[in-house]
Scaffold this motif. Structure first.
Motif, PDB file in Angstrom:
ATOM      1  N   ILE A  75       0.831  -1.202   0.000  1.00 34.06           N
ATOM      2  CA  ILE A  75       0.000   0.000   0.000  1.00 34.06           C
ATOM      3  C   ILE A  75       0.870   1.257   0.000  1.00 34.06           C
ATOM      4  CG2 ILE A  75      -0.269   0.012   2.522  1.00 34.06           C
ATOM      5  CD1 ILE A  75      -2.875   1.225  -0.052  1.00 34.06           C
ATOM      6  N   LEU A  76       1.982   1.205   0.690  1.00 35.78           N
ATOM      7  CA  LEU A  76       2.876   2.366   0.714  1.00 35.78           C
ATOM      8  C   LEU A  76       3.479   2.615  -0.663  1.00 35.78           C
ATOM      9  CD1 LEU A  76       4.644   1.672   4.123  1.00 35.78           C
ATOM     10  CD2 LEU A  76       2.837   3.342   3.663  1.00 35.78           C
ATOM     11  N   ARG A  77       3.853   1.538  -1.351  1.00 32.90           N
ATOM     12  CA  ARG A  77       4.394   1.689  -2.709  1.00 32.90           C
ATOM     13  C   ARG A  77       3.325   2.248  -3.658  1.00 32.90           C
ATOM     14  NH1 ARG A  77       7.746  -2.055  -0.940  1.00 32.90           N
ATOM     15  NH2 ARG A  77       6.419  -3.875  -1.025  1.00 32.90           N
ATOM     16  N   LYS A  78       2.109   1.739  -3.539  1.00 37.37           N
ATOM     17  CA  LYS A  78       1.020   2.235  -4.393  1.00 37.37           C
ATOM     18  C   LYS A  78       0.752   3.707  -4.139  1.00 37.37           C
ATOM     19  CE  LYS A  78      -1.642  -1.911  -5.332  1.00 37.37           C
ATOM     20  NZ  LYS A  78      -2.950  -2.564  -5.189  1.00 37.37           N
ATOM     21  N   LEU A  79       0.753   4.090  -2.868  1.00 39.21           N
ATOM     22  CA  LEU A  79       0.528   5.500  -2.535  1.00 39.21           C
ATOM     23  C   LEU A  79       1.657   6.373  -3.062  1.00 39.21           C
ATOM     24  CD1 LEU A  79      -0.849   5.198   1.087  1.00 39.21           C
ATOM     25  CD2 LEU A  79      -2.097   5.937  -0.948  1.00 39.21           C
ATOM     26  N   ARG A  80       2.870   5.883  -2.958  1.00 37.87           N
ATOM     27  CA  ARG A  80       4.017   6.656  -3.449  1.00 37.87           C
ATOM     28  C   ARG A  80       3.904   6.867  -4.954  1.00 37.87           C
ATOM     29  NH1 ARG A  80       5.309  10.202  -1.460  1.00 37.87           N
ATOM     30  NH2 ARG A  80       5.712   9.311   0.539  1.00 37.87           N
ATOM     31  N   GLU A  81       3.372   5.869  -5.676  1.00 34.56           N
ATOM     32  CA  GLU A  81       3.157   6.027  -7.123  1.00 34.56           C
ATOM     33  C   GLU A  81       2.005   6.976  -7.405  1.00 34.56           C
ATOM     34  OE1 GLU A  81       2.491   2.138  -8.715  1.00 34.56           O
ATOM     35  OE2 GLU A  81       4.467   1.414  -8.123  1.00 34.56           O
ATOM     36  N   CYS A  82       0.940   6.866  -6.618  1.00 40.63           N
ATOM     37  CA  CYS A  82      -0.274   7.653  -6.837  1.00 40.63           C
ATOM     38  C   CYS A  82      -0.060   9.134  -6.485  1.00 40.63           C
ATOM     39  CB  CYS A  82      -1.408   7.063  -6.000  1.00 40.63           C
ATOM     40  SG  CYS A  82      -3.006   7.838  -6.253  1.00 40.63           S
ATOM     41  N   PRO A  87       3.557  14.087   1.383  1.00 43.63           N
ATOM     42  CA  PRO A  87       4.137  13.412   2.543  1.00 43.63           C
ATOM     43  C   PRO A  87       3.239  12.258   3.003  1.00 43.63           C
ATOM     44  CG  PRO A  87       4.234  15.783   2.815  1.00 43.63           C
ATOM     45  CD  PRO A  87       3.389  15.522   1.605  1.00 43.63           C
ATOM     46  N   LEU A  88       3.868  11.153   3.358  1.00 43.62           N
ATOM     47  CA  LEU A  88       3.168   9.920   3.704  1.00 43.62           C
ATOM     48  C   LEU A  88       3.643   9.430   5.072  1.00 43.62           C
ATOM     49  CD1 LEU A  88       1.402   7.499   2.867  1.00 43.62           C
ATOM     50  CD2 LEU A  88       3.354   6.647   1.587  1.00 43.62           C
ATOM     51  N   VAL A  89       2.694   9.287   6.013  1.00 46.85           N
ATOM     52  CA  VAL A  89       3.012   8.805   7.353  1.00 46.85           C
ATOM     53  C   VAL A  89       2.383   7.434   7.535  1.00 46.85           C
ATOM     54  CG1 VAL A  89       2.701   9.182   9.834  1.00 46.85           C
ATOM     55  CG2 VAL A  89       3.193  11.118   8.326  1.00 46.85           C
ATOM     56  N   ALA A  90       3.204   6.458   7.890  1.00 42.96           N
ATOM     57  CA  ALA A  90       2.736   5.101   8.168  1.00 42.96           C
ATOM     58  C   ALA A  90       2.367   5.020   9.641  1.00 42.96           C
ATOM     59  CB  ALA A  90       3.820   4.090   7.832  1.00 42.96           C
ATOM     60  N   PHE A  91       1.162   4.535   9.917  1.00 39.55           N
ATOM     61  CA  PHE A  91       0.657   4.378  11.275  1.00 39.55           C
ATOM     62  C   PHE A  91       0.553   2.880  11.505  1.00 39.55           C
ATOM     63  CE2 PHE A  91      -2.970   5.059  14.366  1.00 39.55           C
ATOM     64  CZ  PHE A  91      -2.209   5.733  15.296  1.00 39.55           C
ATOM     65  N   ASP A  96       8.836  -4.584  14.964  1.00 38.84           N
ATOM     66  CA  ASP A  96      10.003  -5.266  14.413  1.00 38.84           C
ATOM     67  C   ASP A  96      10.831  -4.278  13.591  1.00 38.84           C
ATOM     68  OD1 ASP A  96      11.809  -7.181  13.453  1.00 38.84           O
ATOM     69  OD2 ASP A  96      10.520  -7.635  11.732  1.00 38.84           O
ATOM     70  N   PRO A  97      12.093  -4.085  13.943  1.00 37.69           N
ATOM     71  CA  PRO A  97      12.930  -3.128  13.213  1.00 37.69           C
ATOM     72  C   PRO A  97      13.018  -3.402  11.712  1.00 37.69           C
ATOM     73  CG  PRO A  97      13.994  -3.748  15.250  1.00 37.69           C
ATOM     74  CD  PRO A  97      12.801  -4.645  15.102  1.00 37.69           C
ATOM     75  N   LEU A  98      13.036  -4.673  11.316  1.00 37.23           N
ATOM     76  CA  LEU A  98      13.100  -4.992   9.889  1.00 37.23           C
ATOM     77  C   LEU A  98      11.832  -4.517   9.170  1.00 37.23           C
ATOM     78  CD1 LEU A  98      14.693  -8.545  10.030  1.00 37.23           C
ATOM     79  CD2 LEU A  98      15.795  -6.388   9.410  1.00 37.23           C
ATOM     80  N   ALA A  99      10.692  -4.693   9.803  1.00 36.20           N
ATOM     81  CA  ALA A  99       9.428  -4.239   9.214  1.00 36.20           C
ATOM     82  C   ALA A  99       9.388  -2.714   9.122  1.00 36.20           C
ATOM     83  CB  ALA A  99       8.245  -4.755  10.024  1.00 36.20           C
ATOM     84  N   ILE A 100       9.877  -2.054  10.137  1.00 33.46           N
ATOM     85  CA  ILE A 100       9.894  -0.580  10.142  1.00 33.46           C
ATOM     86  C   ILE A 100      10.780  -0.069   9.009  1.00 33.46           C
ATOM     87  CG2 ILE A 100      10.624   1.439  11.458  1.00 33.46           C
ATOM     88  CD1 ILE A 100       9.790  -0.280  13.990  1.00 33.46           C
ATOM     89  N   MET A 103       9.011  -0.442   5.721  1.00 38.91           N
ATOM     90  CA  MET A 103       8.023   0.632   5.503  1.00 38.91           C
ATOM     91  C   MET A 103       8.707   1.874   4.947  1.00 38.91           C
ATOM     92  SD  MET A 103       5.662   0.558   8.866  1.00 38.91           S
ATOM     93  CE  MET A 103       5.836  -0.934   9.799  1.00 38.91           C
ATOM     94  N   GLN A 104       9.852   2.193   5.496  1.00 35.71           N
ATOM     95  CA  GLN A 104      10.586   3.364   5.026  1.00 35.71           C
ATOM     96  C   GLN A 104      11.031   3.182   3.579  1.00 35.71           C
ATOM     97  OE1 GLN A 104      13.516   3.449   8.164  1.00 35.71           O
ATOM     98  NE2 GLN A 104      12.407   5.054   9.270  1.00 35.71           N
ATOM     99  N   ARG A 105      11.512   1.986   3.256  1.00 38.87           N
ATOM    100  CA  ARG A 105      11.926   1.713   1.873  1.00 38.87           C
ATOM    101  C   ARG A 105      10.733   1.724   0.925  1.00 38.87           C
ATOM    102  NH1 ARG A 105      15.039  -2.026   4.535  1.00 38.87           N
ATOM    103  NH2 ARG A 105      13.611  -3.701   3.947  1.00 38.87           N
TER     104      ARG A 105
END
Length: 174
Positions: A75-82, A87-91, A96-100, A103-105
């Motif tokens: 969803i974050l990738r789709k939003l970044r394309e759209c 600015p996009l904030v993930a809630f 898990d640090p790997l998951a965080i 999300m940033q990537r």
């Protein structure tokens, strides 16, 4: 120069109660106006086309059930394309640090935990709106700090002291 108009916010999460709570919190702030909200991925993407949002806050679990596990933050990738420049904030509930980092990537400019105070989410939003990337809330920062402490505590010599395998021995076993 101070803004005279309100910052237009788009909010999305799979749980309607979260959407309602965030809407209420942002609407009670003088600086913000919620212009769209959604509880589904397709609903969000269609509303984004019509809304002129300046900030998108999205629950990372939105639409995750329909995706393979390898694409948890699609969803974050789709939003970044759209909306590439919004600015996009993930809630998120993730700790898990790997998951965080994933999300940033995937495109999140800021990341806040659902366990943070809403004022901390507000601070993340303010910093992201000012153009800062990679903003994290206090709870997310503590998750990343624990990862660093664990990485520094790792000593391969003590854990694997008794294990000695040469490359030829390993190749012969395969």
């Amino acid at each position: 120069m101070l803004r005279t108009d309100k910052i237009r916010v788009v909010i999305a999460d799979e749980q309607p109660v979260i959407v309602l709570g965030l809407q209420t919190w942002f609407e009670t702030r003088e600086r913000y106006r919620v212009v769209a909200s959604a509880t589904g991925e397709e609903q969000l993407l269609s509303k984004l086309r019509g809304a002129d949002g300046e900030l998108v806050i999205v629950g990372c679990a939105l639409g995750a059930q329909a995706r393979p596990a390898a694409d948890r933050f699609g969803i974050l990738r789709k939003l970044r394309e759209c909306v590439p420049h919004t600015p996009l904030v993930a809630f998120t509930t993730e700790s898990d640090p790997l998951a965080i980092r994933a999300m940033q990537r995937a495109g999140a400019d800021g990341t806040a935990s659902t366990r943070d105070d809403l004022k901390d989410l507000g601070r993340v939003c303010e910093r992201v709106l000012s153009g800062v990337k990679g903003v994290i809330s206090p709870r997310i920062a503590s998750c990343l700090q624990s990862e660093r402490r664990n990485a520094q505590a790792f000593d391969p010599n003590t854990i694997y002291r008794e294990v000695r395998v040469s490359a030829t021995t390993l190749a012969a076993r395969m």
